[in-house]
Write a protein that holds these residues in place. Structure first.
Motif, PDB file in Angstrom:
ATOM      1  N   ARG A   1       0.792  -1.598  -0.213  1.00 46.24           N
ATOM      2  CA  ARG A   1       0.103  -0.111  -0.047  1.00 46.24           C
ATOM      3  C   ARG A   1       0.803   1.122  -0.067  1.00 46.24           C
ATOM      4  N   ARG A   2       1.751   0.996   0.945  1.00 39.57           N
ATOM      5  CA  ARG A   2       2.392   2.217   1.330  1.00 39.57           C
ATOM      6  C   ARG A   2       3.359   2.506  -0.720  1.00 39.57           C
ATOM      7  N   LEU A   3       4.006   1.943  -0.795  1.00 41.48           N
ATOM      8  CA  LEU A   3       4.246   2.097  -2.130  1.00 41.48           C
ATOM      9  C   LEU A   3       3.374   2.504  -3.672  1.00 41.48           C
ATOM     10  N   ILE A   4       2.793   1.936  -3.800  1.00 38.72           N
ATOM     11  CA  ILE A   4       1.242   2.417  -4.686  1.00 38.72           C
ATOM     12  C   ILE A   4       1.374   4.024  -4.477  1.00 38.72           C
ATOM     13  N   LEU A   5       1.233   4.586  -3.141  1.00 38.76           N
ATOM     14  CA  LEU A   5       0.597   5.452  -2.889  1.00 38.76           C
ATOM     15  C   LEU A   5       1.867   6.806  -3.014  1.00 38.76           C
ATOM     16  N   ASP A   6       2.957   5.621  -2.680  1.00 41.08           N
ATOM     17  CA  ASP A   6       4.477   6.524  -3.685  1.00 41.08           C
ATOM     18  C   ASP A   6       3.933   6.879  -4.801  1.00 41.08           C
ATOM     19  N   ALA A   7       3.945   5.985  -4.889  1.00 35.42           N
ATOM     20  CA  ALA A   7       3.572   6.106  -7.112  1.00 35.42           C
ATOM     21  C   ALA A   7       2.765   6.810  -7.161  1.00 35.42           C
ATOM     22  N   ALA A   8       1.463   6.652  -6.977  1.00 31.48           N
ATOM     23  CA  ALA A   8       0.117   7.799  -7.494  1.00 31.48           C
ATOM     24  C   ALA A   8       1.167   9.055  -7.281  1.00 31.48           C
ATOM     25  N   GLU A   9       1.656   9.542  -5.813  1.00 28.32           N
ATOM     26  CA  GLU A   9       1.362  10.379  -5.023  1.00 28.32           C
ATOM     27  C   GLU A   9       2.921  11.476  -6.502  1.00 28.32           C
ATOM     28  N   LYS A  10       3.623  10.434  -6.982  1.00 27.19           N
ATOM     29  CA  LYS A  10       4.278  10.845  -7.754  1.00 27.19           C
ATOM     30  C   LYS A  10       3.615  11.102  -8.947  1.00 27.19           C
ATOM     31  N   LEU A  11       2.353  10.571  -9.862  1.00 28.32           N
ATOM     32  CA  LEU A  11       2.339  10.688 -10.612  1.00 28.32           C
ATOM     33  C   LEU A  11       1.630  12.361 -10.536  1.00 28.32           C
TER      34      LEU A  11
ATOM     35  N   GLY B   1       1.326  14.723 -13.358  1.00 27.73           N
ATOM     36  CA  GLY B   1       0.374  14.994 -14.700  1.00 27.73           C
ATOM     37  C   GLY B   1      -1.011  15.367 -13.807  1.00 27.73           C
ATOM     38  N   GLY B   2      -0.591  15.273 -12.455  1.00 26.33           N
ATOM     39  CA  GLY B   2      -2.542  15.702 -11.780  1.00 26.33           C
ATOM     40  C   GLY B   2      -2.679  14.566 -12.549  1.00 26.33           C
ATOM     41  N   VAL B   3      -4.703  14.810 -11.331  1.00 28.41           N
ATOM     42  CA  VAL B   3      -5.320  12.951 -11.529  1.00 28.41           C
ATOM     43  C   VAL B   3      -5.481  11.896 -12.420  1.00 28.41           C
ATOM     44  N   ALA B   4      -5.310  13.246 -14.003  1.00 27.84           N
ATOM     45  CA  ALA B   4      -5.346  12.331 -14.962  1.00 27.84           C
ATOM     46  C   ALA B   4      -4.862  10.925 -14.835  1.00 27.84           C
ATOM     47  N   ALA B   5      -3.723  11.281 -14.689  1.00 25.48           N
ATOM     48  CA  ALA B   5      -1.725  10.907 -15.017  1.00 25.48           C
ATOM     49  C   ALA B   5      -2.229   9.398 -13.830  1.00 25.48           C
ATOM     50  N   VAL B   6      -3.193   9.684 -12.482  1.00 22.99           N
ATOM     51  CA  VAL B   6      -2.766   8.802 -11.602  1.00 22.99           C
ATOM     52  C   VAL B   6      -3.935   7.817 -12.203  1.00 22.99           C
ATOM     53  N   GLN B   7      -3.561   6.714 -13.050  1.00 23.06           N
ATOM     54  CA  GLN B   7      -4.074   6.050 -13.419  1.00 23.06           C
ATOM     55  C   GLN B   7      -3.268   4.241 -12.922  1.00 23.06           C
ATOM     56  N   VAL B   8      -3.951   2.978 -12.629  1.00 22.42           N
ATOM     57  CA  VAL B   8      -3.763   2.008 -11.675  1.00 22.42           C
ATOM     58  C   VAL B   8      -2.887   1.160 -12.952  1.00 22.42           C
ATOM     59  N   ARG B   9      -2.935   1.062 -13.947  1.00 25.47           N
ATOM     60  CA  ARG B   9      -2.097   0.669 -14.464  1.00 25.47           C
ATOM     61  C   ARG B   9      -0.685   1.493 -14.795  1.00 25.47           C
ATOM     62  N   ALA B  10      -0.901   2.755 -15.331  1.00 24.65           N
ATOM     63  CA  ALA B  10       0.673   2.988 -14.607  1.00 24.65           C
ATOM     64  C   ALA B  10       1.020   2.802 -13.367  1.00 24.65           C
ATOM     65  N   ILE B  11       0.461   3.088 -12.254  1.00 24.71           N
ATOM     66  CA  ILE B  11       0.847   3.265 -10.510  1.00 24.71           C
ATOM     67  C   ILE B  11       1.723   1.813 -10.984  1.00 24.71           C
TER      68      ILE B  11
END
Length: 202
Positions: A14-24, A28-38
């Motif tokens: 969960r921490r790694l997922i959230l850290d990756a989502a935060e960088k995205l 790139g803003g909210v639109a960049a926070v996609q499950v596949r990219a994470i």
């Protein structure tokens, strides 16, 4: 060539997922926070990411809370640094603005538009306390007056990355005066100091 996938403890995943989502989010803003990219960033499958959060919407909600915790910690760091540097109000406004440029203002606006509400409060209580203590005769001024000033600053800082240039253009500003927040940050510093009676104008 695909990266080998590693089974991790749930908390670490969960921490790694959230850290990756935060960088995205920051890039790139909210639109960049996609499950596949994470999933690509952390070496999981899409299903693996969804296993930990259930859906993209729930992931975004978790990201906002994760960001709130980071902003809360960041606010304390900002205040410590600010007080050590002589409590210049312009420095405080600049440092808080830098926190909001990480994408969390946009995320909060998107979730609010989708109907999500956070019942938490007091994120900026340390800022209220620090500024109220600096006011002339703070005991003679209701702390709610300081809270209203900080709430107005918070509203500006949270919406600036998303709406600032458009709002300035709507008022007739053009070029760099519209796209760069510097002059408006200085305006806020001046008027916040004046409303709090702090005697600083820059």
């Amino acid at each position: 060539m695909t990266r080998s996938r590693v089974r991790r403890p749930p908390d670490e995943a969960r921490r790694l997922i959230l850290d990756a989502a935060e960088k995205l989010l920051a890039d790139g803003g909210v639109a960049a926070v996609q499950v596949r990219a994470i999933a690509t960033r952390v070496g999981m499958t899409d299903a693996g990411v969804n296993h930990h959060f259930g859906s993209r919407d729930r992931l975004l909600e978790a990201l906002l809370r994760h960001g709130g915790r980071k902003i809360r910690a960041g606010v304390r760091e900002v205040l410590d640094s600010w007080l050590d540097r002589g409590a210049d109000l312009g420095d405080l406004v600049d440092m808080l603005a830098a926190l909001y440029r990480r994408g969390y203002g946009e995320l909060a606006a998107a979730l609010h538009a989708a109907g999500w509400r956070d019942d938490g409060s007091g994120l900026l209580d340390p800022v209220v306390d620090a500024l109220h203590a600096l006011r002339p005769e703070p005991g003679a001024v209701p702390v709610d007056d300081t809270r209203l000033a900080v709430a107005a600053l918070h509203q500006f800082l949270a919406t600036e990355p998303l709406y600032g240039p458009a709002f300035r253009r709507s008022a007739g500003l053009t070029g760099r005066a519209a796209t760069a927040p510097t002059a408006q940050l200085r305006w806020w510093t001046t008027h916040l100091a004046r409303s709090l009676g702090l005697g600083q104008s820059s």
